[in-house]
Scaffold this motif. Structure first.
Motif, PDB file in Angstrom:
ATOM      1  N   ILE A  79       0.840  -1.200   0.000  1.00 47.02           N
ATOM      2  CA  ILE A  79       0.000   0.000   0.000  1.00 47.02           C
ATOM      3  C   ILE A  79       0.874   1.249   0.000  1.00 47.02           C
ATOM      4  O   ILE A  79       0.586   2.222  -0.707  1.00 47.02           O
ATOM      5  CB  ILE A  79      -0.975  -0.016   1.198  1.00 47.02           C
ATOM      6  CG1 ILE A  79      -1.957  -1.183   1.061  1.00 47.02           C
ATOM      7  CG2 ILE A  79      -1.720   1.308   1.306  1.00 47.02           C
ATOM      8  CD1 ILE A  79      -2.752  -1.477   2.319  1.00 47.02           C
ATOM      9  N   ASN A  80       1.945   1.211   0.779  1.00 48.21           N
ATOM     10  CA  ASN A  80       2.894   2.327   0.812  1.00 48.21           C
ATOM     11  C   ASN A  80       3.428   2.627  -0.580  1.00 48.21           C
ATOM     12  O   ASN A  80       3.463   3.787  -1.011  1.00 48.21           O
ATOM     13  CB  ASN A  80       4.056   1.999   1.760  1.00 48.21           C
ATOM     14  CG  ASN A  80       5.208   2.978   1.636  1.00 48.21           C
ATOM     15  OD1 ASN A  80       5.145   4.094   2.111  1.00 48.21           O
ATOM     16  ND2 ASN A  80       6.255   2.551   0.963  1.00 48.21           N
ATOM     17  N   ASN A  81       3.816   1.605  -1.302  1.00 49.11           N
ATOM     18  CA  ASN A  81       4.383   1.813  -2.635  1.00 49.11           C
ATOM     19  C   ASN A  81       3.351   2.375  -3.611  1.00 49.11           C
ATOM     20  O   ASN A  81       3.677   3.234  -4.435  1.00 49.11           O
ATOM     21  CB  ASN A  81       5.004   0.527  -3.162  1.00 49.11           C
ATOM     22  CG  ASN A  81       6.261   0.153  -2.394  1.00 49.11           C
ATOM     23  OD1 ASN A  81       6.902   1.001  -1.781  1.00 49.11           O
ATOM     24  ND2 ASN A  81       6.602  -1.113  -2.401  1.00 49.11           N
ATOM     25  N   LEU A  82       2.104   1.935  -3.509  1.00 50.03           N
ATOM     26  CA  LEU A  82       1.052   2.502  -4.361  1.00 50.03           C
ATOM     27  C   LEU A  82       0.784   3.963  -3.998  1.00 50.03           C
ATOM     28  O   LEU A  82       0.623   4.812  -4.888  1.00 50.03           O
ATOM     29  CB  LEU A  82      -0.231   1.687  -4.234  1.00 50.03           C
ATOM     30  CG  LEU A  82      -0.216   0.312  -4.900  1.00 50.03           C
ATOM     31  CD1 LEU A  82      -1.494  -0.465  -4.569  1.00 50.03           C
ATOM     32  CD2 LEU A  82      -0.037   0.439  -6.403  1.00 50.03           C
ATOM     33  N   LEU A  83       0.751   4.260  -2.703  1.00 44.36           N
ATOM     34  CA  LEU A  83       0.573   5.650  -2.283  1.00 44.36           C
ATOM     35  C   LEU A  83       1.744   6.517  -2.733  1.00 44.36           C
ATOM     36  O   LEU A  83       1.566   7.671  -3.133  1.00 44.36           O
ATOM     37  CB  LEU A  83       0.409   5.744  -0.765  1.00 44.36           C
ATOM     38  CG  LEU A  83      -0.941   5.342  -0.201  1.00 44.36           C
ATOM     39  CD1 LEU A  83      -0.898   5.327   1.330  1.00 44.36           C
ATOM     40  CD2 LEU A  83      -2.033   6.266  -0.688  1.00 44.36           C
ATOM     41  N   MET A  84       2.941   5.956  -2.684  1.00 45.01           N
ATOM     42  CA  MET A  84       4.123   6.710  -3.121  1.00 45.01           C
ATOM     43  C   MET A  84       4.055   6.990  -4.621  1.00 45.01           C
ATOM     44  O   MET A  84       4.444   8.079  -5.069  1.00 45.01           O
ATOM     45  CB  MET A  84       5.414   5.961  -2.775  1.00 45.01           C
ATOM     46  CG  MET A  84       5.803   6.095  -1.310  1.00 45.01           C
ATOM     47  SD  MET A  84       5.980   7.816  -0.793  1.00 45.01           S
ATOM     48  CE  MET A  84       7.176   8.416  -1.958  1.00 45.01           C
ATOM     49  N   LEU A  85       3.567   6.037  -5.393  1.00 43.51           N
ATOM     50  CA  LEU A  85       3.410   6.275  -6.825  1.00 43.51           C
ATOM     51  C   LEU A  85       2.427   7.418  -7.063  1.00 43.51           C
ATOM     52  O   LEU A  85       2.697   8.331  -7.855  1.00 43.51           O
ATOM     53  CB  LEU A  85       2.929   4.997  -7.534  1.00 43.51           C
ATOM     54  CG  LEU A  85       2.700   5.113  -9.029  1.00 43.51           C
ATOM     55  CD1 LEU A  85       3.978   5.519  -9.759  1.00 43.51           C
ATOM     56  CD2 LEU A  85       2.172   3.794  -9.575  1.00 43.51           C
ATOM     57  N   LEU A 133       0.036  12.553   0.739  1.00 41.59           N
ATOM     58  CA  LEU A 133       0.077  11.107   0.478  1.00 41.59           C
ATOM     59  C   LEU A 133       1.440  10.522   0.849  1.00 41.59           C
ATOM     60  O   LEU A 133       1.523   9.402   1.366  1.00 41.59           O
ATOM     61  CB  LEU A 133      -0.234  10.819  -0.994  1.00 41.59           C
ATOM     62  CG  LEU A 133      -1.673  11.039  -1.428  1.00 41.59           C
ATOM     63  CD1 LEU A 133      -1.801  10.864  -2.938  1.00 41.59           C
ATOM     64  CD2 LEU A 133      -2.617  10.110  -0.687  1.00 41.59           C
ATOM     65  N   TRP A 134       2.504  11.280   0.592  1.00 39.59           N
ATOM     66  CA  TRP A 134       3.860  10.852   0.970  1.00 39.59           C
ATOM     67  C   TRP A 134       3.939  10.643   2.478  1.00 39.59           C
ATOM     68  O   TRP A 134       4.498   9.649   2.937  1.00 39.59           O
ATOM     69  CB  TRP A 134       4.861  11.905   0.490  1.00 39.59           C
ATOM     70  CG  TRP A 134       6.261  11.711   0.947  1.00 39.59           C
ATOM     71  CD1 TRP A 134       7.194  10.860   0.422  1.00 39.59           C
ATOM     72  CD2 TRP A 134       6.918  12.398   2.017  1.00 39.59           C
ATOM     73  NE1 TRP A 134       8.383  10.976   1.100  1.00 39.59           N
ATOM     74  CE2 TRP A 134       8.233  11.923   2.088  1.00 39.59           C
ATOM     75  CE3 TRP A 134       6.509  13.382   2.918  1.00 39.59           C
ATOM     76  CZ2 TRP A 134       9.149  12.384   3.030  1.00 39.59           C
ATOM     77  CZ3 TRP A 134       7.421  13.843   3.849  1.00 39.59           C
ATOM     78  CH2 TRP A 134       8.721  13.344   3.898  1.00 39.59           C
ATOM     79  N   THR A 135       3.379  11.574   3.251  1.00 33.23           N
ATOM     80  CA  THR A 135       3.444  11.443   4.714  1.00 33.23           C
ATOM     81  C   THR A 135       2.613  10.240   5.187  1.00 33.23           C
ATOM     82  O   THR A 135       3.069   9.490   6.050  1.00 33.23           O
ATOM     83  CB  THR A 135       2.968  12.731   5.424  1.00 33.23           C
ATOM     84  OG1 THR A 135       1.589  12.969   5.175  1.00 33.23           O
ATOM     85  CG2 THR A 135       3.799  13.929   5.019  1.00 33.23           C
TER      86      THR A 135
END
Length: 181
Positions: A69-75, A104-106
């Protein structure tokens, strides 16, 4: 932890200075840009050193699900901080795409970093992004979105965001913060 808190506070102050003290900022003229830029640089250095030196309670850690989920949010965060939303067709009516991407990054980082100093850093910066959006909306209630661009621009900046995600992931892994596993 004190350096970290000072860094986050200086970040807030430097960014909100123009909105909260417009007369003082106007008196500084063009020299004020350099002062604000220096304050932001100092705030980043304080946050980096403060975060790396801080110690505190640990509440939760990363799991395969939160990493994904983190990686999708980072994208999404990388895309929103790119020129894509303003130049493309999908999100051109969004008023604060860069601040949304920052938020979103935070959130992404809080999902995989459940310790006190992460709460201070990412939580403090996430709240700043929300306050900044609200402050801009109050100061400038009239806003006209840019003209709708071609979907091609969205696709170009999305592709660039994917590449950048892998580059940032490689740098994070090199620094000892594995991103994709």
């Amino acid at each position: 932890m004190l350096l970290l808190i000072l860094g986050v506070a200086l970040w807030w102050a430097a960014h909100l200075f123009k909105r909260l003290a417009p007369e003082a900022r106007a008196k500084m003229g063009d020299k004020g840009k350099g002062v604000v830029a220096l304050a932001l640089l100092v705030s980043i250095v304080l946050m980096i050193f403060g975060y790396r030196m801080a110690d505190g309670a640990f509440f939760y850690g990363r799991t395969p699900a939160t990493v994904g989920i983190n990686n999708l949010l980072m994208l999404a965060a990388l895309y929103f901080t790119s020129p894509g939303p303003k130049k493309g067709a999908l999100f051109y009516k969004m008023r604060h795409p860069m601040l949304t991407g920052f938020l979103l990054w935070t959130i992404a980082h809080l999902m995989v970093n459940g310790d006190t100093h992460s709460f201070v850093l990412f939580g403090g910066l996430g709240i700043w992004a929300l306050v900044e959006m609200s402050t801009i909306n109050r100061a400038e209630p009239e806003w006209v979105p840019p003209a709708k661009g071609p979907i091609k621009k969205d696709l170009i900046f999305l592709a660039a965001s994917v590449v950048l995600l892998f580059v940032i992931g490689a740098i994070h892994t090199w620094l000892g913060y594995p991103t994709f596993g």
